[in-house]
Design a protein around this motif. Structure first.
Motif, PDB file in Angstrom:
ATOM      1  N   ASP A  22       0.804  -1.228   0.000  1.00 14.91           N
ATOM      2  CA  ASP A  22       0.000   0.000   0.000  1.00 14.91           C
ATOM      3  C   ASP A  22       0.835   1.276   0.000  1.00 14.91           C
ATOM      4  N   TYR A  23       2.141   1.156   0.150  1.00 14.17           N
ATOM      5  CA  TYR A  23       2.973   2.339   0.355  1.00 14.17           C
ATOM      6  C   TYR A  23       3.961   2.538  -0.795  1.00 14.17           C
ATOM      7  N   PRO A  24       4.458   3.774  -0.943  1.00 12.60           N
ATOM      8  CA  PRO A  24       5.438   4.028  -2.006  1.00 12.60           C
ATOM      9  C   PRO A  24       6.633   3.088  -1.876  1.00 12.60           C
ATOM     10  N   LYS A  25       7.229   2.753  -3.010  1.00 15.95           N
ATOM     11  CA  LYS A  25       8.351   1.816  -3.011  1.00 15.95           C
ATOM     12  C   LYS A  25       9.574   2.426  -2.331  1.00 15.95           C
ATOM     13  N   LEU A  26      10.378   1.552  -1.770  1.00 17.32           N
ATOM     14  CA  LEU A  26      11.637   1.964  -1.166  1.00 17.32           C
ATOM     15  C   LEU A  26      12.540   2.562  -2.243  1.00 17.32           C
ATOM     16  N   LYS A  27      13.282   3.599  -1.865  1.00 22.34           N
ATOM     17  CA  LYS A  27      14.191   4.216  -2.823  1.00 22.34           C
ATOM     18  C   LYS A  27      15.154   3.182  -3.380  1.00 22.34           C
ATOM     19  N   GLU A  28      15.379   3.276  -4.678  1.00 23.60           N
ATOM     20  CA  GLU A  28      16.237   2.302  -5.348  1.00 23.60           C
ATOM     21  C   GLU A  28      17.637   2.315  -4.751  1.00 23.60           C
ATOM     22  N   GLY A  29      18.127   1.137  -4.458  1.00 30.24           N
ATOM     23  CA  GLY A  29      19.472   1.010  -3.924  1.00 30.24           C
ATOM     24  C   GLY A  29      19.575   1.074  -2.417  1.00 30.24           C
ATOM     25  N   VAL A  30      18.478   1.435  -1.727  1.00 25.66           N
ATOM     26  CA  VAL A  30      18.505   1.533  -0.273  1.00 25.66           C
ATOM     27  C   VAL A  30      18.240   0.164   0.345  1.00 25.66           C
ATOM     28  N   LYS A  31      19.095  -0.218   1.267  1.00 26.80           N
ATOM     29  CA  LYS A  31      18.898  -1.444   2.041  1.00 26.80           C
ATOM     30  C   LYS A  31      19.159  -1.120   3.506  1.00 26.80           C
ATOM     31  N   TYR A  32      18.279  -1.590   4.367  1.00 27.68           N
ATOM     32  CA  TYR A  32      18.394  -1.273   5.787  1.00 27.68           C
ATOM     33  C   TYR A  32      19.077  -2.397   6.549  1.00 27.68           C
ATOM     34  N   THR A  33      19.820  -2.011   7.564  1.00 23.06           N
ATOM     35  CA  THR A  33      20.474  -2.953   8.461  1.00 23.06           C
ATOM     36  C   THR A  33      19.664  -3.072   9.744  1.00 23.06           C
ATOM     37  N   GLY A  34      19.377  -4.322  10.160  1.00 23.83           N
ATOM     38  CA  GLY A  34      18.677  -4.512  11.427  1.00 23.83           C
ATOM     39  C   GLY A  34      17.184  -4.715  11.305  1.00 23.83           C
ATOM     40  N   LEU A  35      16.714  -5.142  10.130  1.00 25.40           N
ATOM     41  CA  LEU A  35      15.286  -5.399   9.956  1.00 25.40           C
ATOM     42  C   LEU A  35      14.879  -6.670  10.703  1.00 25.40           C
ATOM     43  N   GLY A  36      13.579  -6.774  10.976  1.00 22.86           N
ATOM     44  CA  GLY A  36      13.048  -7.970  11.588  1.00 22.86           C
ATOM     45  C   GLY A  36      13.101  -9.144  10.633  1.00 22.86           C
ATOM     46  N   ALA A  37      12.971 -10.347  11.197  1.00 18.89           N
ATOM     47  CA  ALA A  37      13.054 -11.568  10.399  1.00 18.89           C
ATOM     48  C   ALA A  37      11.977 -12.544  10.845  1.00 18.89           C
ATOM     49  N   GLU A  38      11.789 -13.594  10.052  1.00 18.42           N
ATOM     50  CA  GLU A  38      10.789 -14.603  10.393  1.00 18.42           C
ATOM     51  C   GLU A  38      11.056 -15.208  11.767  1.00 18.42           C
ATOM     52  N   SER A  39      12.300 -15.309  12.136  1.00 17.67           N
ATOM     53  CA  SER A  39      12.654 -15.891  13.429  1.00 17.67           C
ATOM     54  C   SER A  39      12.171 -15.060  14.614  1.00 17.67           C
ATOM     55  N   ASP A  40      11.801 -13.800  14.363  1.00 21.01           N
ATOM     56  CA  ASP A  40      11.262 -12.951  15.438  1.00 21.01           C
ATOM     57  C   ASP A  40       9.811 -13.284  15.757  1.00 21.01           C
ATOM     58  N   LEU A  41       9.178 -14.074  14.921  1.00 17.65           N
ATOM     59  CA  LEU A  41       7.776 -14.437  15.112  1.00 17.65           C
ATOM     60  C   LEU A  41       7.719 -15.891  15.564  1.00 17.65           C
ATOM     61  N   VAL A  42       7.545 -16.076  16.858  1.00 19.77           N
ATOM     62  CA  VAL A  42       7.608 -17.407  17.449  1.00 19.77           C
ATOM     63  C   VAL A  42       6.226 -17.958  17.767  1.00 19.77           C
ATOM     64  N   GLN A  43       5.375 -17.120  18.344  1.00 20.18           N
ATOM     65  CA  GLN A  43       4.056 -17.579  18.770  1.00 20.18           C
ATOM     66  C   GLN A  43       3.179 -17.935  17.566  1.00 20.18           C
TER      67      GLN A  43
END
Length: 430
Positions: free
Chosen positions: A399-420
């Motif tokens: 639903d939101y504007p696309k991430l700027k081309e070439g930008v990558k973030y460090t420290g994003l969440g991952a599937e392993s953060d969802l346990v329950q």
């Protein structure tokens, strides 16, 4: 400016179509009588809201949600807004804020506003956000709110489960004291001109359009499930069905400290918002008689929809203003939510008029993470499936504007953060 916009002539036809379809051959009489009755009731309700201030907003404890009396629940439904205290441990919520601040320092290419002192962040998949949205208590609160909606006649619809909450990724803010904001005046999200134009969405307001505004039920579910809130593909326009919008506090925030403001009566504000385009004043908006019912007449000769604002490829709003929607008395009735602490959550019905205080007079940050209530239904399932792909790829949700081309973030969440299990189902993994 909105008043300079040349509305397409087809919107005159839309008004006439709505009047004839819902109110019948004598639509002018029926809608005029209903409008006058509504204005009389608004005069009483707005006086009550203005007098009570933040005390008008219901407050309940998370651990008491299932113990509320029918009368208490009815108050929450009527006002369309509620503060739920103690959803998450305060230290955990404060830890999420610290994590977000560290993420901001680590990633210099973050998008947000205002420039030079960023406080509203177009971020969706930080680890703190993933953990907060997947927290079992947050999801249980969401399910409780979803179940305030109902199907008339007690029927069921395949694929709909109001007790299974889903995740809708949104942003967060860490607002600093002393900075003035003007980005969020009174408005309603979750559909703009679509409220009148979309075949399903308009059915949600059928009683209002037929001249029976008192019979309108903002919690009737049937037509909400297939309502299209985005006909024009405008970036940032939610395409899911959120029963309530909401946020989780990561800091202490009180009235005058940059908090949320709401018009706390979803029933009556819906009626006024939907009927307002069918009436025009016969006196100047500055006239002392502007609030008198006799100063308004039924008129569908104009294509304009007051409060709907053209933006990008579509429309924004409804965005009521004190001038165009005088009977809401917005200067007096937009009510700041009571003081909240870290771990508390604030929710408002998807039709509620809301805004953000322009001033922040406090001494500390006003930090909240936006987390709405989203039920399981075919439309939402389809979105969550697409959203999951963006989560796994570390890019912005659909639903939101696309991430700027070439930008990558460090420290994003991952599937392993969802346990329950409840968290994994909500994110679309099951």
């Amino acid at each position: 400016m909105a008043d300079e916009f040349q509305w397409p002539a087809r919107f005159v036809d839309l008004k006439r179509e709505l009047a004839e379809r819902f109110a019948g051959a004598d639509y002018e009489t029926r809608l005029t009588d209903s409008w006058r009755d509504l204005l009389g009731e608004l005069a009483l309700r707005t006086k009550e809201i203005a007098a009570e201030g933040p005390n008008h907003i219901p407050q309940v404890r998370f651990d008491e949600l299932d113990k509320l009396t029918p009368e208490q629940v009815a108050v929450i439904r009527r006002k369309g807004s509620v503060v739920i205290k103690g959803v998450v441990d305060d230290k955990e919520a404060e830890g999420w804020k610290a994590s977000l601040e560290e993420f901001i320092k680590t990633n210099p290419d973050i998008d947000g506003f205002p420039e030079g002192d960023m406080q509203f962040f177009h971020l969706y998949w930080t680890r703190a956000q993933v953990l907060a949205r997947g927290h079992p208590n947050v999801l249980k609160a969401s399910a409780w709110l979803n179940n305030l909606y109902h199907l008339g006649g007690g029927e069921s619809i395949p694929g709909v489960d109001m007790s299974t909450p889903l995740v809708y990724a949104d942003r967060f803010r860490i607002r600093h004291p002393g900075i003035q904001w003007d980005r969020h005046p009174p408005h309603v999200d979750g559909g703009s001109i679509e409220r009148w134009e979309d075949e399903n969405f308009r059915q949600c307001f059928a009683e209002i359009l037929s001249g029976n505004w008192r019979k309108h039920d903002p919690y009737e579910l049937k037509d909400r499930l297939n309502a299209r809130s985005s006909l024009y593909g405008r970036p940032g326009q939610a395409t899911v069905f959120r029963t309530f919008q909401g946020w989780l506090a990561m800091s202490e925030t009180a009235p005058t400290q940059g908090t949320l403001k709401v018009f706390p009566d979803v029933h009556i504000s819906n009626a006024y918002t939907i009927l307002r385009p069918f009436f025009r004043p016969t006196v100047p908006f500055s006239s002392p008689d502007i609030l008198d019912a006799s100063s308004w007449v039924f008129d569908i000769s104009s294509p304009s929809f007051p409060g709907i604002v053209p933006r990008e490829t579509g429309f924004h709003g409804p965005r009521p203003t004190p001038e165009l929607h005088p009977h809401l008395r917005l200067d007096e009735t937009m009510t700041s939510v009571p003081k909240v602490n870290p771990g508390d959550m604030v929710f408002w019905h998807c039709d509620v008029v809301h805004s953000v205080e322009e001033e922040h007079t406090g001494t500390g940050d006003s930090a909240v993470m936006y987390i709405g209530s989203v039920p399981k239904c075919p439309q939402n399932d389809a979105y969550v499936k697409k959203q999951l792909e963006t989560f796994l790829a570390g890019v912005n949700p659909p639903d939101y504007p696309k991430l700027k081309e070439g930008v990558k973030y460090t420290g994003l969440g991952a599937e392993s953060d969802l346990v329950q299990p409840i968290s994994r189902v909500a994110m679309g993994f099951a």
